[in-house]
Every structure is written in structure tokens, then in C-alpha cells.
Design a protein around this motif. Structure first.
Motif, PDB file in Angstrom:
ATOM      1  N   ASN A   1       0.811  -1.229   0.000  1.00  0.00           N
ATOM      2  CA  ASN A   1       0.000   0.000   0.000  1.00  0.00           C
ATOM      3  C   ASN A   1       0.840   1.274   0.000  1.00  0.00           C
ATOM      4  N   THR A   2       2.045   1.214  -0.593  1.00  0.00           N
ATOM      5  CA  THR A   2       2.907   2.389  -0.688  1.00  0.00           C
ATOM      6  C   THR A   2       3.162   2.725  -2.153  1.00  0.00           C
ATOM      7  N   GLU A   3       3.764   3.879  -2.384  1.00  0.00           N
ATOM      8  CA  GLU A   3       4.279   4.234  -3.706  1.00  0.00           C
ATOM      9  C   GLU A   3       5.739   3.820  -3.698  1.00  0.00           C
ATOM     10  N   LEU A   4       6.022   2.623  -4.166  1.00  0.00           N
ATOM     11  CA  LEU A   4       7.371   2.065  -4.091  1.00  0.00           C
ATOM     12  C   LEU A   4       8.136   2.353  -5.375  1.00  0.00           C
ATOM     13  N   ARG A   5       9.296   3.006  -5.229  1.00  0.00           N
ATOM     14  CA  ARG A   5      10.186   3.317  -6.352  1.00  0.00           C
ATOM     15  C   ARG A   5      11.590   2.884  -5.956  1.00  0.00           C
ATOM     16  N   VAL A   6      12.218   2.068  -6.799  1.00  0.00           N
ATOM     17  CA  VAL A   6      13.581   1.625  -6.517  1.00  0.00           C
ATOM     18  C   VAL A   6      14.462   1.843  -7.747  1.00  0.00           C
ATOM     19  N   GLU A   7      15.745   2.059  -7.512  1.00  0.00           N
ATOM     20  CA  GLU A   7      16.712   2.254  -8.595  1.00  0.00           C
ATOM     21  C   GLU A   7      17.105   0.923  -9.233  1.00  0.00           C
ATOM     22  N   GLY A   8      16.879  -0.188  -8.530  1.00  0.00           N
ATOM     23  CA  GLY A   8      17.265  -1.506  -9.021  1.00  0.00           C
ATOM     24  C   GLY A   8      16.065  -2.355  -9.394  1.00  0.00           C
ATOM     25  N   ASN A   9      16.073  -3.597  -8.895  1.00  0.00           N
ATOM     26  CA  ASN A   9      15.045  -4.582  -9.207  1.00  0.00           C
ATOM     27  C   ASN A   9      14.140  -4.824  -8.001  1.00  0.00           C
ATOM     28  N   ILE A  10      12.969  -5.410  -8.266  1.00  0.00           N
ATOM     29  CA  ILE A  10      12.041  -5.813  -7.206  1.00  0.00           C
ATOM     30  C   ILE A  10      11.672  -7.267  -7.435  1.00  0.00           C
TER      31      ILE A  10
ATOM     32  N   LEU B   1       4.122   1.153  -8.351  1.00  0.00           N
ATOM     33  CA  LEU B   1       5.303   0.299  -8.258  1.00  0.00           C
ATOM     34  C   LEU B   1       6.206   0.610  -9.444  1.00  0.00           C
ATOM     35  N   THR B   2       7.423   1.086  -9.164  1.00  0.00           N
ATOM     36  CA  THR B   2       8.357   1.474 -10.216  1.00  0.00           C
ATOM     37  C   THR B   2       9.753   0.946  -9.895  1.00  0.00           C
ATOM     38  N   ALA B   3      10.390   0.325 -10.883  1.00  0.00           N
ATOM     39  CA  ALA B   3      11.763  -0.161 -10.747  1.00  0.00           C
ATOM     40  C   ALA B   3      12.535   0.186 -12.008  1.00  0.00           C
ATOM     41  N   LYS B   4      13.774   0.628 -11.861  1.00  0.00           N
ATOM     42  CA  LYS B   4      14.600   0.891 -13.042  1.00  0.00           C
ATOM     43  C   LYS B   4      15.007  -0.415 -13.703  1.00  0.00           C
ATOM     44  N   GLY B   5      15.102  -1.481 -12.916  1.00  0.00           N
ATOM     45  CA  GLY B   5      15.430  -2.805 -13.436  1.00  0.00           C
ATOM     46  C   GLY B   5      14.159  -3.593 -13.701  1.00  0.00           C
ATOM     47  N   TYR B   6      14.131  -4.842 -13.236  1.00  0.00           N
ATOM     48  CA  TYR B   6      12.985  -5.710 -13.475  1.00  0.00           C
ATOM     49  C   TYR B   6      12.106  -5.850 -12.231  1.00  0.00           C
TER      50      TYR B   6
ATOM     51  N   GLY C   1      -0.341   2.345 -11.454  1.00  0.00           N
ATOM     52  CA  GLY C   1       0.508   1.770 -12.485  1.00  0.00           C
ATOM     53  C   GLY C   1       1.695   0.988 -11.977  1.00  0.00           C
ATOM     54  N   ILE C   2       2.226   0.175 -12.894  1.00  0.00           N
ATOM     55  CA  ILE C   2       3.409  -0.639 -12.651  1.00  0.00           C
ATOM     56  C   ILE C   2       4.362  -0.372 -13.808  1.00  0.00           C
ATOM     57  N   LYS C   3       5.620  -0.007 -13.488  1.00  0.00           N
ATOM     58  CA  LYS C   3       6.603   0.281 -14.525  1.00  0.00           C
ATOM     59  C   LYS C   3       7.922  -0.385 -14.168  1.00  0.00           C
ATOM     60  N   ALA C   4       8.579  -0.968 -15.166  1.00  0.00           N
ATOM     61  CA  ALA C   4       9.894  -1.580 -14.976  1.00  0.00           C
ATOM     62  C   ALA C   4      10.738  -1.350 -16.221  1.00  0.00           C
ATOM     63  N   GLY C   5      11.925  -0.831 -16.018  1.00  0.00           N
ATOM     64  CA  GLY C   5      12.825  -0.557 -17.127  1.00  0.00           C
ATOM     65  C   GLY C   5      13.240  -1.791 -17.908  1.00  0.00           C
ATOM     66  N   SER C   6      13.411  -2.929 -17.210  1.00  0.00           N
ATOM     67  CA  SER C   6      13.875  -4.158 -17.870  1.00  0.00           C
ATOM     68  C   SER C   6      12.805  -5.224 -17.963  1.00  0.00           C
TER      69      SER C   6
END
Length: 67
Positions: free
Chosen positions: A16-25, A39-44, A58-63
Motif C-alpha cells: 500500500n505504498t508508492e514504491l520506487r527503486v533504482e534496481g530490481n524488485i 510500483l516502479t523499478a529501473k530494473g525488473y 501503475g506498474i513500470k519496470a525498465g527491464s
């Protein structure tokens, strides 16, 4: 790239948070549906069997996203 692993033990810290990470989840198996505001991750983003992801804005993942 660092990986944040969400488990049954730390789930309440992230759900229930706005989770943003520079790596993977990664989400552990058999957590049911885990809900995030976003949910946002720069990786997967990877969820093991028995775990689903729901995100209000939304859900976003760079990889990529794998379940």
C-alpha cells in the motif's frame, strides 16, 4: 544493480505504498495479491508463483515484468 526482495516478513513495510527503486524488485512466492499505490523499478519486477501485483496508478519496470 541492487534487488529489493519483498517477503512475508517485510511485506507490511512496502504494501500500500508508492514504491520506487533504482534496481530490481522481487516478490516471494505465495504472498497472494500484493497491493501498491504505484510500483516502479529501473530494473525488473519479478513475482514468484502464488504472488500477484496490483497497483492503483501503475506498474513500470525498465527491464520488464515477469510473473
Amino acid at each position: 544493480m541492487d534487488t529489493l526482495r519483498i517477503t512475508r516478513d517485510n511485506l507490511s513495510q512496502y504494501a500500500n505504498t508508492e514504491l520506487r527503486v533504482e534496481g530490481n524488485i522481487e516478490l516471494e512466492a505465495n504472498l497472494g495479491i500484493v497491493t501498491f499505490k504505484s510500483l516502479t523499478a529501473k530494473g525488473y519486477i519479478f513475482s514468484e508463483a502464488g504472488t500477484g501485483i496490483k497497483a492503483g496508478t501503475g506498474i513500470k519496470a525498465g527491464s520488464g515484468i515477469k510473473a
